[in-house]
Write an enzyme that holds these catalytic residues in place. Sequence first.
Site, PDB file in Angstrom:
ATOM      1  N   CYS A 113       0.875  -1.245   0.227  1.00 59.07           N
ATOM      2  CA  CYS A 113       0.142  -0.034   0.125  1.00 59.07           C
ATOM      3  C   CYS A 113       0.823   1.260  -0.169  1.00 59.07           C
ATOM      4  CB  CYS A 113      -1.061   0.173   1.190  1.00 59.07           C
ATOM      5  SG  CYS A 113      -2.592   0.895   0.568  1.00 59.07           S
ATOM      6  N   HIS A 221      -3.767  -5.194   0.662  1.00 61.43           N
ATOM      7  CA  HIS A 221      -3.443  -5.788   1.830  1.00 61.43           C
ATOM      8  C   HIS A 221      -3.210  -7.035   2.166  1.00 61.43           C
ATOM      9  CE1 HIS A 221      -2.849  -1.408   3.832  1.00 61.43           C
ATOM     10  NE2 HIS A 221      -3.745  -1.359   2.822  1.00 61.43           N
ATOM     11  N   GLU A 223      -1.416  -8.737   4.068  1.00 61.95           N
ATOM     12  CA  GLU A 223      -1.037  -9.245   5.561  1.00 61.95           C
ATOM     13  C   GLU A 223      -2.351  -9.355   6.413  1.00 61.95           C
ATOM     14  OE1 GLU A 223      -1.094  -5.912   4.515  1.00 61.95           O
ATOM     15  OE2 GLU A 223      -2.385  -4.887   6.038  1.00 61.95           O
TER      16      GLU A 223
HETATM   17  N1  LIG Z   1      -2.595   6.882   2.566  1.00 66.21           N
HETATM   18  C1  LIG Z   1      -2.082   6.118   1.196  1.00 66.21           C
HETATM   19  C2  LIG Z   1      -1.930   4.480   1.679  1.00 66.21           C
HETATM   20  C3  LIG Z   1      -2.932   3.886   2.159  1.00 66.21           C
HETATM   21  C4  LIG Z   1      -2.754   2.715   2.843  1.00 66.21           C
HETATM   22  O1  LIG Z   1      -1.660   2.301   3.163  1.00 66.21           O
HETATM   23  N2  LIG Z   1      -3.824   2.229   3.782  1.00 66.21           N
HETATM   24  C5  LIG Z   1      -3.716   1.347   4.892  1.00 66.21           C
HETATM   25  C6  LIG Z   1      -3.925   2.074   6.299  1.00 66.21           C
HETATM   26  C7  LIG Z   1      -4.018   1.168   7.550  1.00 66.21           C
HETATM   27  C8  LIG Z   1      -3.168  -0.142   7.340  1.00 66.21           C
HETATM   28  O2  LIG Z   1      -2.054   0.130   7.693  1.00 66.21           O
HETATM   29  O3  LIG Z   1      -4.047  -1.269   6.970  1.00 66.21           O
HETATM   30  C9  LIG Z   1      -3.450   6.092   0.314  1.00 66.21           C
HETATM   31  O4  LIG Z   1      -4.422   6.868   0.899  1.00 66.21           O
HETATM   32  O5  LIG Z   1      -3.488   5.710  -0.704  1.00 66.21           O
END
Ligand SMILES: N[C@@H](CCC(=O)NCCCC(=O)O)C(=O)O
Length: 250
Positions: A113, A221, A223
Amino acid sequence: MQRKPVVGICADRKVLGKHPFHAIGEKYITAVIEGAHAFAVLLPSLGDAQSIEQTLAMVDGLLFTGSPSNVEPHHYAGEPSAPGTLHDPHRDATTLPLIRAAFEAGVPVLGICRGFQEMNVVFGGSLYQKVHEQPGRMDHRERDEDTLDVQYGPAHPIRIAPGGQLHRWFGQDEAMVNSIHSQGVDRLGEGLTVEATAPDGLVEAFSVTNARSFAFAVQWHPEWKHASNPLSTAIFSAFGEACRQRQQQR
Ligand SMILES: N[C@@H](CCC(=O)NCCCC(=O)O)C(=O)O
């Protein structure tokens, strides 16, 4: 005792109360331990306060996680962020040079991400700051009112590039993935190979072409509940194997 490969995970810097902390979501840590069968170490995001060379000497791989914060647009010559956008300049100052150095040293790197977006920027790419405002693009954000299981549940399909690394690890042409991001790849960085795309054409995964070791990133994601998702298992297994190979070289 058989030592596990060591995977460094860069933290977010966030102020809790009156003090700054360095924090990492537990789901990333457990995915490294259980999915990659590695030993997770948390790395503070303090820029050049700690040597990149010493960091790379300590680890067999690096994971760059998601975060609600956005990469500051000046790193990719983007327009200033909308007022009130959450940034994390300490994280940017740590991860961006570390990704470049890790790639050059052949240290395995997995981006998730925000980490995917950081890797794209390191290789000269740029980001849409609000994908959902782009003509022809879907809304890739989660809904605040939904439960975590819904937010991190399947949101849209991805088409997996035939002949790519992800296709080799996973063995299928399509999969459903979650979607929790407002930003996304606009210009793909130099030397990156698209590994998967969303139905609106947005890049959802890439690898670093001709990398000396594992250098792969996804917008979704994996994970989240990784052990019950064959696509996630494939990614973390491949990452863990690359880290073990690095460990044997050290
Ligand atoms: N801020 C960026 C990346 C979005 C992101 O990583 N979301 C996950 C946040 C919570 C987690 O760690 O699961 C965007 O908005 O594109």
